[in-house]
Design an enzyme around this catalytic site. Structure first.
Site, short mmCIF file in Angstrom:
data_model
loop_
_atom_site.label_atom_id
_atom_site.label_comp_id
_atom_site.label_asym_id
_atom_site.label_seq_id
_atom_site.Cartn_x
_atom_site.Cartn_y
_atom_site.Cartn_z
N HIS A 124 -4.58 20.39 17.71
CA HIS A 124 -4.76 21.52 18.64
C HIS A 124 -4.65 21.09 20.10
O HIS A 124 -4.58 21.95 20.98
CB HIS A 124 -6.13 22.18 18.43
CG HIS A 124 -6.30 22.84 17.10
ND1 HIS A 124 -5.42 23.78 16.62
CD2 HIS A 124 -7.24 22.68 16.13
CE1 HIS A 124 -5.82 24.18 15.41
NE2 HIS A 124 -6.91 23.52 15.09
N ASP A 161 -2.57 21.16 7.57
CA ASP A 161 -3.92 21.61 7.92
C ASP A 161 -3.96 23.13 7.83
O ASP A 161 -2.95 23.80 8.07
CB ASP A 161 -4.25 21.15 9.34
CG ASP A 161 -5.70 21.37 9.73
OD1 ASP A 161 -6.48 20.41 9.66
OD2 ASP A 161 -6.04 22.52 10.11
ZN LIG Z 1 -7.95 22.55 10.56
#
Ligand SMILES: [Zn+2]
Length: 308
Positions: A124, A161
């Site tokens: 992220h 993910d």
């Molecule tokens: Zn994650």
């Protein structure tokens, strides 16, 4: 052969009591990989990434400011859900450094593949912003290193993910020789990851999954979308953002994957690597927040990598 990169300090990064990205995550993964069946893993200690290596993908001012805001004691909050403790700067540099060492080992032919058991996660993290439990984007730091030092021309980053890797997508999007491909629950945190996001060079492939989707939908996304895109791209190095929070027991999301699905995708991606780049895979731990599911899923992933 598979090399396992890690460092004890990655276990000292502590975002605070009750935070899902807790130190025990690393402990349970390393415990699982200490079982007798993993005796064949070669184990190496990561070294911290340098500022020069980090700033290939992050803004220099941001890197400096983030490292300067690491607390001497207590906590520094850098985002709604991203918190640093005194060891966090070192842990983040070691997580990125593990990616670099793994790229070096794979590119020098010391091993076919490598797994980095590290935290904090990275996918992220944007060029100028830490977010979503992530400080530095380790997989992108590794990819940039492969390009700058080993002259790798086509690097594919596959992210399974459960969350979309917005930071990695941003970094890949403007780099014609990177391909970013992701399966993730959508719409969901962080909000990006639509099929319409295709990168500046048509080098982003998003295969979103709906809440409650399971192994059948996950495998179809790889068979029908991601693997064909990888075969067209013909990577010289395959890097993985290996998050295991798509597991049905994970508390942070609602996909219905099982250990066997992570083994399956690992094997499918090894097929891609075998077809195009001599099996070269560098895999990094991202998310996974149910400790039992995380340990079993990471073990399933590494078990398949070791069979290379
Ligand atoms: Zn994650």
């Amino acid at each position: 052969m598979t090399i396992l990169f890690s460092h004890p300090t990655c276990g000292f990064h502590n975002p605070g009591l009750g935070h899902p990205e807790k130190p025990e995550r690393l402990e349970v993964v390393l415990n699982a990989l200490n079982q007798p069946e993993f005796a064949g893993l070669k184990r190496r200690m990561a070294k911290p990434a340098t500022a020069e290596q980090i700033t290939r993908v992050h803004d220099a001012g941001h890197v400096l400011a983030l490292l300067e805001s690491v607390p001497k004691d207590g906590f520094t909050r850098v985002d709604a859900d991203t918190v640093m403790s005194p060891a966090s700067g070192d842990a983040a540099l070691l997580a990125a450094g593990a990616a670099i060492a793994a790229v070096d080992a794979v590119m020098k032919g010391e091993t076919a593949n490598a797994f980095c058991a590290v935290r904090p996660p990275g996918h992220h993290a944007e060029p100028d912003r830490a977010m979503g439990f992530c400080l530095f984007n380790s997989v992108a730091v590794g990819a940039a290193h492969a390009e700058a030092v080993h002259g790798v021309k086509r690097i594919a980053i596959v992210d399974f993910d459960v969350h979309h890797g917005n930071g990695t997508q941003t970094m890949a999007s403007g780099r014609a020789n990177w391909l970013y491909a992701s399966t993730h629950q959508y719409p969901y945190y962080p909000g990006t990851g639509s099929v319409r996001e295709r990168g500046e060079y048509d080098n982003v492939v998003n295969a979103p999954l709906a809440a409650r989707d399971g192994g059948a939908e996950f495998r179809a996304a790889y068979n029908e979308v991601i693997i064909p895109a990888l075969d067209r791209f013909r990577p010289e190095l395959l890097m993985l953002s290996a998050g295991f929070d798509g597991h049905f027991r994970d508390p942070l999301a609602t996909l219905m994957l099982e250990e066997d699905d992570f083994a399956w995708v690992t094997e499918a991606l090894m097929g891609v690597a075998n077809r195009h780049c001599g099996g070269r895979i560098v895999s990094l731990l991202e998310g996974g927040y149910d400790l039992n599911a995380l340990a079993a899923s990471a073990a399933a992933h590494v078990r398949v990598l070791m069979a290379a």
